[in-house]
Design an enzyme around this catalytic site. Sequence first.
Site, mmCIF file in Angstrom:
data_model
loop_
_atom_site.group_PDB
_atom_site.id
_atom_site.type_symbol
_atom_site.label_atom_id
_atom_site.label_comp_id
_atom_site.label_asym_id
_atom_site.label_seq_id
_atom_site.Cartn_x
_atom_site.Cartn_y
_atom_site.Cartn_z
ATOM 1 N N ASP A 1 0.914 -1.141 0.000
ATOM 2 C CA ASP A 1 0.000 0.000 0.000
ATOM 3 C C ASP A 1 0.952 1.188 0.000
ATOM 4 O O ASP A 1 1.545 1.515 1.034
ATOM 5 C CB ASP A 1 -0.868 0.001 1.256
ATOM 6 C CG ASP A 1 -1.824 1.181 1.250
ATOM 7 O OD1 ASP A 1 -1.422 2.281 0.801
ATOM 8 O OD2 ASP A 1 -2.974 1.020 1.680
ATOM 9 N N HIS A 2 1.150 1.813 -1.146
ATOM 10 C CA HIS A 2 2.276 2.750 -1.234
ATOM 11 C C HIS A 2 2.111 3.968 -0.318
ATOM 12 O O HIS A 2 3.083 4.629 0.009
ATOM 13 C CB HIS A 2 2.560 3.164 -2.684
ATOM 14 C CG HIS A 2 1.658 4.219 -3.234
ATOM 15 N ND1 HIS A 2 0.406 3.961 -3.704
ATOM 16 C CD2 HIS A 2 1.820 5.555 -3.382
ATOM 17 C CE1 HIS A 2 -0.155 5.081 -4.123
ATOM 18 N NE2 HIS A 2 0.689 6.070 -3.943
ATOM 19 N N HIS B 1 -5.635 3.033 0.916
ATOM 20 C CA HIS B 1 -4.931 4.220 1.412
ATOM 21 C C HIS B 1 -5.715 4.958 2.516
ATOM 22 O O HIS B 1 -5.167 5.295 3.552
ATOM 23 C CB HIS B 1 -4.664 5.214 0.283
ATOM 24 C CG HIS B 1 -4.009 4.618 -0.925
ATOM 25 N ND1 HIS B 1 -3.154 3.557 -0.862
ATOM 26 C CD2 HIS B 1 -4.083 4.961 -2.241
ATOM 27 C CE1 HIS B 1 -2.723 3.255 -2.092
ATOM 28 N NE2 HIS B 1 -3.276 4.094 -2.937
HETATM 29 C C1 BG6 Z 1 -3.060 4.633 -6.612
HETATM 30 C C2 BG6 Z 1 -4.373 4.658 -7.323
HETATM 31 O O1 BG6 Z 1 -3.038 3.657 -5.613
HETATM 32 O O2 BG6 Z 1 -2.816 5.902 -6.014
HETATM 33 C C3 BG6 Z 1 -4.430 5.775 -8.341
HETATM 34 O O3 BG6 Z 1 -4.577 3.418 -7.984
HETATM 35 C C4 BG6 Z 1 -4.055 7.097 -7.699
HETATM 36 O O4 BG6 Z 1 -5.722 5.861 -8.931
HETATM 37 C C5 BG6 Z 1 -2.741 6.960 -6.958
HETATM 38 O O5 BG6 Z 1 -3.943 8.075 -8.729
HETATM 39 C C6 BG6 Z 1 -2.400 8.229 -6.210
HETATM 40 O O6 BG6 Z 1 -1.143 8.099 -5.605
HETATM 41 P P1 BG6 Z 1 -0.361 9.381 -5.075
HETATM 42 O O7 BG6 Z 1 0.839 8.825 -4.406
HETATM 43 O O8 BG6 Z 1 -0.058 10.207 -6.288
HETATM 44 O O9 BG6 Z 1 -1.302 10.077 -4.157
#
Ligand code: BG6
Length: 526
Positions: A216-217, A279
């Site tokens: 989950d980045h 997230h």
């Molecule tokens: C991803 C989603 O997990 O997170 C995308 O699949 C989204 O739809 C992205 O755009 C957003 O990541 P960040 O790090 O730019 O907020």
Amino acid sequence: MGAIAQHRAKRDAGAGMTAAAANPLRDPVDYRLPRVAGPCGMVLFGVTGDLATKKVMPAIFDLANRGLLPPTFSLVGFARRDWLDEDFTQIVHDAVREHSRTPFREEIWQQLAEGIRFVAGDLADPAAYQDLKAAIAELDVSRGTLGNHAFYLAIPPGLFPTVLKHLKESGLAESHPGTWRRVVIEKPFGHDLVSATELNSIVGEVFPAESVFRIDHYLGKETVQNILTVRFANVMYEPLWNSNYVDNVQITMAEDIGISGRAGYYDGIGAARDVIQNHLLQLLALTAMEEPLSFSSEDVRLEKERVLSAITLPTQIDLHTARGQYASGWQGGIPVRGFLEEDGIPPTSMTDTFAAIRLNVDNRRWAGVPFYLRTGKRLGRRVTEVAIVFKRAQHLPFAQTANEELSNNAFVFRIQPDESISVKFGSKVPNTSSIEVRDVIMDFQYRDSFLDSSPEAYERLILDVLLGDPPLFPRPREVELAWQILDPILNRWAEQGRPEQYVSGGWGPDSANEMIARDARQWRRP
Ligand code: BG6
């Protein structure tokens, strides 16, 4: 031995760890020293996807550039392409040149490029996995990767079971004493509770729990990790962090982009499955959880699971949730298409690109405090924040006209962009003849206090995978709890038909404002 020490000793023994290894607070290891991965390699599935080229490959280079990868690191691409090693090396090179965070350095690139290989084959073909096995064995000797390999599945989730089955049958998933094999799985982890449970059990049949890293980045972002640090390293906040003082919590993840050519992934998934299930519920868990006994993976994940288990939905889902789909509009001064006009999206699509939900956390700390979560594409600006909105002071000893411009105090973690923490409170307007109170903002900006820019989330997470360090990776129970929360909402929405349209560049559908207005509150305008 005191009760806490006894609990720790028991837990550490159960987990097969030494007390020192499991208790960073008492561990003499200096955690400020850089953590460098030992001899190892990575096999990348899904080499042409956005994730691989925009995030994974650049992060590997950035790690190498920061001296955190072993000089003999190997990267093997595996796909059904008619490529040689040189072709794949060129793909990685282009991705690195275009998307890496750190400046390109030829000598680092050359070192990395020497360990790049490509294995051509169909993901469903057992013979291809034998070729992969041979490539890895060759690298173990020529590069000294010593049998340690991570399999990174940057592929559509429908392919997970096939790849996992072949990793098992080919023996690739098996580690021998003194070596490791790990698997990295990208979201979405399933489509609902049933499919997530099924996926967890398929993964569990192939890799032992400690070898599975679910990404989950958001958990790799510095600002997200700082939520727990700020809460538990300071004395000022915790006394206020409860229903005595907090009126509501608002977690917003707004994006100004549309689906950016990801129709195949996004249609049928939608905003709630794409980011609330993972997230935003992770942000909620970190904001609302109790203090963990330590920052070991076991203790942190236990507390997150506890708070997720305490979440309940309002009884009337229709009144306390909202969903929408972006219509055409203007963004940054240019006209943009609506979701239904995007390439690859059928005009009948029911997919939500905006979702807002209200949740309750049924425990003593949070009883009666609503948690509002919202996310959407093509909104007014890109911003992710967690806002703790406080109650009004019980009594204001000023003339009513003096505090007309005073709103609720708020404590805000700005996750991105402009990473910061701010506090909104009332202050006397200077130079007025009688007292007049107005909102002011006290702001801590990361860039003013720290010289280093934050690493990309993927740098941190990939390094943790190679080090076998699990706290930032959700385990099966967390994933399943999150689906358990979302499933009734998604089922209800599926009965509702087409989501409400909202204008691109605005702040979502009217129903989102109506939903929060029913509680006599309003959304923050970040
Ligand atoms: C991803 C989603 O997990 O997170 C995308 O699949 C989204 O739809 C992205 O755009 C957003 O990541 P960040 O790090 O730019 O907020």
